[in-house]
Enzyme design. Sequence first.
Site, PDB file in Angstrom:
ATOM      1  N   ILE A  47      45.549  55.035  49.550  1.00 17.04           N
ATOM      2  CA  ILE A  47      44.682  53.931  49.932  1.00 17.04           C
ATOM      3  C   ILE A  47      43.398  53.982  49.115  1.00 17.04           C
ATOM      4  O   ILE A  47      42.943  55.072  48.726  1.00 17.04           O
ATOM      5  CB  ILE A  47      44.395  53.964  51.459  1.00 17.04           C
ATOM      6  CG1 ILE A  47      43.598  52.728  51.908  1.00 17.04           C
ATOM      7  CG2 ILE A  47      43.714  55.254  51.876  1.00 17.04           C
ATOM      8  CD1 ILE A  47      43.506  52.576  53.435  1.00 17.04           C
ATOM      9  N   CYS A  48      42.832  52.802  48.835  1.00 11.11           N
ATOM     10  CA  CYS A  48      41.537  52.692  48.185  1.00 11.11           C
ATOM     11  C   CYS A  48      41.539  53.391  46.823  1.00 11.11           C
ATOM     12  O   CYS A  48      42.419  53.164  45.997  1.00 11.11           O
ATOM     13  CB  CYS A  48      40.461  53.248  49.113  1.00 11.11           C
ATOM     14  SG  CYS A  48      38.759  52.947  48.596  1.00 11.11           S
ATOM     15  N   GLY A  49      40.572  54.223  46.554  1.00 11.68           N
ATOM     16  CA  GLY A  49      40.438  54.877  45.255  1.00 11.68           C
ATOM     17  C   GLY A  49      41.625  55.703  44.848  1.00 11.68           C
ATOM     18  O   GLY A  49      41.863  55.913  43.645  1.00 11.68           O
ATOM     19  N   THR A  86      44.591  54.809  44.944  1.00  6.07           N
ATOM     20  CA  THR A  86      45.513  53.961  44.181  1.00  6.07           C
ATOM     21  C   THR A  86      45.142  53.967  42.705  1.00  6.07           C
ATOM     22  O   THR A  86      46.021  53.910  41.842  1.00  6.07           O
ATOM     23  CB  THR A  86      45.523  52.515  44.716  1.00  6.07           C
ATOM     24  OG1 THR A  86      44.225  51.933  44.573  1.00  6.07           O
ATOM     25  CG2 THR A  86      45.949  52.472  46.180  1.00  6.07           C
ATOM     26  N   ALA A  94      47.488  50.630  49.753  1.00 10.45           N
ATOM     27  CA  ALA A  94      46.657  49.687  50.509  1.00 10.45           C
ATOM     28  C   ALA A  94      45.243  49.721  49.972  1.00 10.45           C
ATOM     29  O   ALA A  94      44.829  50.684  49.307  1.00 10.45           O
ATOM     30  CB  ALA A  94      46.656  50.038  52.000  1.00 10.45           C
TER      31      ALA A  94
END
Length: 201
Positions: free
Chosen positions: A102-104, A106, A153
């Site tokens: 999720i977030c960074g 990714t 996500a």
Amino acid sequence: MSGKPVHLAVYDTLADWETGHATAHLARAGHTIRTVGPSTAPVTSTGGLRIQPDAALDDVRPEDSALLILPGADLWDTTDDLAPFARKARAFLAAGVPVAAICGATAGLAREGLLDDRAHTSAVSFYLAATGYAGGERYVETDAVTDGTLVTAGPTEPVAFAREILRLLGVYEGEVLDAWYRLFHDSDAAAYAVLEKAGAL
């Protein structure tokens, strides 16, 4: 349920709000959650929580895990310190063991080339494009994406992130999973009765 633990990556500046729904409901469903850090030295989250990892990254093997969860963190974008976690994700995926980012995180997977051939999402498409990765055509504008054994996500979607993890590990499915999402994402009181009837609370 495999009986193997779910591994939650922890590192300095981790975004502690992004994985709470997933880990709490996995634990309530009987999954053991083990934290894994760069080493076993304590780390500090963005929220100032001090976390003592259960294990060091080098000691975690895909065959001993049900899932690797990678939360966001400022360090994903400011240093290469977390690159070993992306390389570990590669080993997990190669072994057929799920990874959820999720977030960074990714962006870390994008830099590792793990999103080039998989449908995925993140905060926004141009955030990942800045990594120079080759997977832009596989980017999906939605809350969370599951492609095989990989969940991705954006930072504003911790509930959708958890929904995909719960689905992937078979914790909830169908009407119950939908009700779980509606309760925690939309505050839909009607969903509570569905979950209570299913024994999912």
